[in-house]
Design a protein around this motif. Structure first.
Motif, PDB file in Angstrom:
ATOM      1  N   VAL A   1       0.854  -1.194   0.000  1.00 36.59           N
ATOM      2  CA  VAL A   1       0.000   0.000   0.000  1.00 36.59           C
ATOM      3  C   VAL A   1       0.886   1.239   0.000  1.00 36.59           C
ATOM      4  O   VAL A   1       1.825   1.340   0.792  1.00 36.59           O
ATOM      5  CB  VAL A   1      -0.929   0.006   1.236  1.00 36.59           C
ATOM      6  N   ARG A   2       0.569   2.131  -0.913  1.00 39.32           N
ATOM      7  CA  ARG A   2       1.253   3.424  -0.974  1.00 39.32           C
ATOM      8  C   ARG A   2       0.170   4.502  -1.014  1.00 39.32           C
ATOM      9  O   ARG A   2      -0.736   4.447  -1.837  1.00 39.32           O
ATOM     10  CB  ARG A   2       2.125   3.513  -2.224  1.00 39.32           C
ATOM     11  N   GLN A   3       0.258   5.467  -0.118  1.00 39.44           N
ATOM     12  CA  GLN A   3      -0.704   6.565  -0.039  1.00 39.44           C
ATOM     13  C   GLN A   3      -2.148   6.041  -0.026  1.00 39.44           C
ATOM     14  O   GLN A   3      -3.000   6.482  -0.784  1.00 39.44           O
ATOM     15  CB  GLN A   3      -0.490   7.546  -1.190  1.00 39.44           C
ATOM     16  N   GLU A   4      -2.371   5.033   0.814  1.00 35.51           N
ATOM     17  CA  GLU A   4      -3.692   4.426   1.030  1.00 35.51           C
ATOM     18  C   GLU A   4      -4.251   3.730  -0.198  1.00 35.51           C
ATOM     19  O   GLU A   4      -5.440   3.453  -0.291  1.00 35.51           O
ATOM     20  CB  GLU A   4      -4.684   5.462   1.556  1.00 35.51           C
ATOM     21  N   ARG A   5      -3.399   3.384  -1.165  1.00 42.95           N
ATOM     22  CA  ARG A   5      -3.822   2.717  -2.397  1.00 42.95           C
ATOM     23  C   ARG A   5      -3.074   1.393  -2.528  1.00 42.95           C
ATOM     24  O   ARG A   5      -1.840   1.360  -2.419  1.00 42.95           O
ATOM     25  CB  ARG A   5      -3.515   3.625  -3.582  1.00 42.95           C
ATOM     26  N   VAL A   6      -3.803   0.302  -2.776  1.00 42.34           N
ATOM     27  CA  VAL A   6      -3.181  -1.008  -2.989  1.00 42.34           C
ATOM     28  C   VAL A   6      -2.473  -0.979  -4.343  1.00 42.34           C
ATOM     29  O   VAL A   6      -3.109  -0.761  -5.375  1.00 42.34           O
ATOM     30  CB  VAL A   6      -4.227  -2.136  -2.937  1.00 42.34           C
ATOM     31  N   VAL A   7      -1.155  -1.181  -4.317  1.00 42.86           N
ATOM     32  CA  VAL A   7      -0.364  -1.124  -5.542  1.00 42.86           C
ATOM     33  C   VAL A   7       0.318  -2.454  -5.855  1.00 42.86           C
ATOM     34  O   VAL A   7       0.982  -2.576  -6.890  1.00 42.86           O
ATOM     35  CB  VAL A   7       0.676   0.018  -5.484  1.00 42.86           C
ATOM     36  N   GLY A   8       0.158  -3.442  -4.993  1.00 44.19           N
ATOM     37  CA  GLY A   8       0.749  -4.749  -5.238  1.00 44.19           C
ATOM     38  C   GLY A   8       0.166  -5.788  -4.309  1.00 44.19           C
ATOM     39  O   GLY A   8      -0.438  -5.453  -3.281  1.00 44.19           O
ATOM     40  N   THR A   9       0.342  -7.046  -4.680  1.00 46.19           N
ATOM     41  CA  THR A   9      -0.165  -8.139  -3.855  1.00 46.19           C
ATOM     42  C   THR A   9       0.626  -9.412  -4.130  1.00 46.19           C
ATOM     43  O   THR A   9       1.256  -9.554  -5.183  1.00 46.19           O
ATOM     44  CB  THR A   9      -1.671  -8.392  -4.110  1.00 46.19           C
ATOM     45  N   LEU A  10       0.599 -10.316  -3.187  1.00 44.70           N
ATOM     46  CA  LEU A  10       1.081 -11.682  -3.363  1.00 44.70           C
ATOM     47  C   LEU A  10       0.506 -12.544  -2.264  1.00 44.70           C
ATOM     48  O   LEU A  10       0.032 -12.046  -1.245  1.00 44.70           O
ATOM     49  CB  LEU A  10       2.610 -11.780  -3.395  1.00 44.70           C
TER      50      LEU A  10
ATOM     51  N   ILE B   1       5.177 -18.971  -3.348  1.00 48.04           N
ATOM     52  CA  ILE B   1       4.719 -17.617  -3.659  1.00 48.04           C
ATOM     53  C   ILE B   1       3.774 -17.718  -4.850  1.00 48.04           C
ATOM     54  O   ILE B   1       4.110 -18.337  -5.861  1.00 48.04           O
ATOM     55  CB  ILE B   1       5.909 -16.693  -3.998  1.00 48.04           C
ATOM     56  N   GLU B   2       2.606 -17.115  -4.723  1.00 45.53           N
ATOM     57  CA  GLU B   2       1.582 -17.155  -5.766  1.00 45.53           C
ATOM     58  C   GLU B   2       1.008 -15.765  -5.981  1.00 45.53           C
ATOM     59  O   GLU B   2       1.074 -14.910  -5.092  1.00 45.53           O
ATOM     60  CB  GLU B   2       0.417 -18.072  -5.346  1.00 45.53           C
ATOM     61  N   GLY B   3       0.386 -15.572  -7.122  1.00 48.27           N
ATOM     62  CA  GLY B   3      -0.426 -14.382  -7.373  1.00 48.27           C
ATOM     63  C   GLY B   3       0.310 -13.066  -7.190  1.00 48.27           C
ATOM     64  O   GLY B   3      -0.261 -12.120  -6.641  1.00 48.27           O
ATOM     65  N   VAL B   4       1.550 -13.002  -7.644  1.00 53.66           N
ATOM     66  CA  VAL B   4       2.320 -11.761  -7.526  1.00 53.66           C
ATOM     67  C   VAL B   4       1.828 -10.787  -8.592  1.00 53.66           C
ATOM     68  O   VAL B   4       1.834 -11.095  -9.779  1.00 53.66           O
ATOM     69  CB  VAL B   4       3.827 -12.005  -7.716  1.00 53.66           C
TER      70      VAL B   4
END
Length: 150
Positions: A58-67, A85-88
């Protein structure tokens, strides 16, 4: 990248995560951002399983990546624990910024913390850029993966 927070995903993050999963040619074919019901069910299962770590960057309250990181105890390799590790996914605006490296490094560090002796992942054969990325981070394409759709 000090303004980046990597934390466990919550229900409030679900729509953003699904949007990330759907934002590429492969994901666009298999994800359904218009219907979050199956994702809510999956998130409950993940949340209730201590071996599952669905993370968001999360950057500046915004989801910008996931795994997703899964820790798997096992008998092979002398009773080794491994992680998968999945779903990067990294938001299109953030690609090339080092965010993917940060996410993978978090997963490797957490795997060590959990006592894993091996970290593994799979990547679709068409994702050649991803393959180069993982190899730059020290991963070795040592196996052939197989899937069976049910």
């Amino acid at each position: 990248m000090t303004d980046l927070d990597i934390r466990r995903a919550t229900a409030d993050d679900l729509a953003a995560i699904v949007a990330l999963l759907a934002d590429d040619p492969l994901g666009a074919q298999r994800e359904s951002p218009d219907d979050l019901a199956p994702y809510r069910t999956a998130l409950r299962r993940l949340t209730n399983d201590p071996h599952q770590h669905l993370m968001v960057a999360v950057r500046q309250e915004r989801v910008v990546g996931t795994l997703q990181l899964t820790v798997i105890p096992g008998l092979s390799r002398r009773g080794s624990t491994r992680s998968v590790i999945e779903g990067v996914r990294v938001h299109a605006d953030e690609r090339g910024s080092g965010l993917g490296t940060r996410l993978i490094q978090w997963a490797v560090d957490e795997s060590r913390r959990q006592g894993c002796q091996l970290v593994q992942l799979t990547s679709d054969t068409t994702r050649t850029d991803a393959h180069r990325f993982y190899e730059r981070l020290g991963f070795v394409a040592s196996h052939v993966g197989f899937k069976l759709a049910l």
